[in-house]
Design an enzyme around this catalytic site. Structure first.
Site, PDB file in Angstrom:
ATOM      1  N   HIS A   5      42.705  34.947  30.701  1.00 12.78           N
ATOM      2  CA  HIS A   5      41.543  36.093  30.968  1.00 12.78           C
ATOM      3  C   HIS A   5      40.921  36.888  29.688  1.00 12.78           C
ATOM      4  CE1 HIS A   5      42.562  35.327  35.161  1.00 12.78           C
ATOM      5  NE2 HIS A   5      43.691  35.420  35.174  1.00 12.78           N
ATOM      6  N   PRO A  15      40.883  52.041  36.832  1.00 16.79           N
ATOM      7  CA  PRO A  15      41.115  53.240  36.094  1.00 16.79           C
ATOM      8  C   PRO A  15      40.282  54.338  36.434  1.00 16.79           C
ATOM      9  CG  PRO A  15      41.315  51.219  34.806  1.00 16.79           C
ATOM     10  CD  PRO A  15      40.566  50.866  36.033  1.00 16.79           C
ATOM     11  N   GLU A  16      41.095  55.593  36.398  1.00 17.30           N
ATOM     12  CA  GLU A  16      40.224  56.888  36.617  1.00 17.30           C
ATOM     13  C   GLU A  16      40.137  57.507  35.330  1.00 17.30           C
ATOM     14  OE1 GLU A  16      41.282  58.914  40.252  1.00 17.30           O
ATOM     15  OE2 GLU A  16      41.990  56.783  41.198  1.00 17.30           O
ATOM     16  N   ARG A  19      39.361  40.102  36.726  1.00 12.41           N
ATOM     17  CA  ARG A  19      38.146  40.021  37.784  1.00 12.41           C
ATOM     18  C   ARG A  19      36.927  39.806  37.094  1.00 12.41           C
ATOM     19  NH1 ARG A  19      39.465  43.637  43.240  1.00 12.41           N
ATOM     20  NH2 ARG A  19      41.540  43.294  43.372  1.00 12.41           N
TER      21      ARG A  19
END
Length: 282
Positions: free
Chosen positions: A92, A2-3, A111
């Site tokens: 997750h 994400p930016e 991740r």
């Protein structure tokens, strides 16, 4: 990853979902998400209330009562969801903030790269990553004069220079490609060789493009979703990123993809020309 537009969209969504909620308890299911002692992190948050959510670059700053702040970086796949506490916890889910009203804020990360740090409010500039962060890409904070000085210090290619969060905060791979296309600058042009005209164009396009992306609630290429689980809309407005093999909207020449500093990079070879004398060593 994400930016800035995606993180800002998450921030805006979470404000409407968790502000003024009080933490009953915290479950840390993967301790490495927390910088520091995860048990102490959980204990220190009991009874505190979420008062505001700010953002600095790609970092979320959860402002709590008792002058504490959670600094959160989503990294590649981090997501926040607000759910009923009774809802089944998915595989997750790594950190759960259970509220006194029966709802919960859950942090999910396939991740496990995301990180949270609990600090005293006002000490953000002492946190690694935040203390060297460049200006926010807004007309107020991001000036052409300062941008010029920062670029003059870099002999490396402009693409990785834009990805350097010390130069300007919040740009990542997607938006770096987009603003370079808009400014008609080759991604391999050394940063310290940009002309004043190029710097002005790049500066203005960074501010404008990120603002447009925020309005469209970010860009979803793979897995990004906002606080409500919705995808962004700006992927429909991309000019270069992900468009290799397609005609350039401006000139019709095929968009190419190359590797620049180990990052997939999209550009138009006709509109974004690199003079032979400016080939970067990057």
């Amino acid at each position: 990853m994400p930016e800035l537009p995606e993180v800002e969209t998450v921030r805006q969504g979470l404000r409407g979902l968790i502000l003024n909620k009080t933490i009953a308890n915290v479950e840390v299911r993967w301790g490495k998400i927390i910088n520091g002692d995860s048990t102490q992190f959980a204990n220190d948050l009991v009874g505190l209330t979420f008062q505001e959510i700010d953002r600095r670059g790609k970092y979320l700053l959860f402002r709590l009562s008792d002058e504490l702040t959670i600094v959160s970086h989503l990294r590649m796949e981090g997501k926040y969801r607000v759910t009923p506490q009774a809802q089944e916890v998915t595989k997750h889910t790594h950190v759960i903030f259970n509220f006194t009203d029966g709802t919960a804020l859950r942090y999910l990360d396939t991740r496990k790269f995301g990180r949270m740090t609990l600090i005293k409010t006002g000490t953000e500039d002492q946190v690694g990553g935040l203390k060297t962060l460049g200006p926010e890409p807004t007309a107020t904070d991001f000036t052409v004069a300062d941008f010029t000085q920062r670029l003059r210090k870099h002999k490396k290619a402009i693409k990785p220079t834009l990805l350097d969060q010390n130069v300007v905060a919040g740009l990542g791979n997607i938006y770096a490609d987009e603003v370079l296309w808009l400014s008609q600058i080759h991604p391999l042009q050394p940063a310290n060789t940009l002309t004043g005209t190029q710097i002005q164009a790049l500066h203005d396009n960074i501010i404008a493009e990120l603002a447009k992306a925020i309005k469209a609630k970010g860009t979803t290429i793979r897995s990004y979703t906002d606080a409500y689980g919705a995808t962004g809309g700006f992927q429909l407005s991309l000019h270069a990123y992900g468009r290799e093999g397609e005609p350039c909207e401006r000139c019709g020449v095929t968009i190419e993809k190359i590797k620049v500093a180990q990052r997939g990079t999209h550009f138009c070879p006709h509109c974004q020309v690199l003079p032979e004398s400016q080939v970067s060593a990057s």
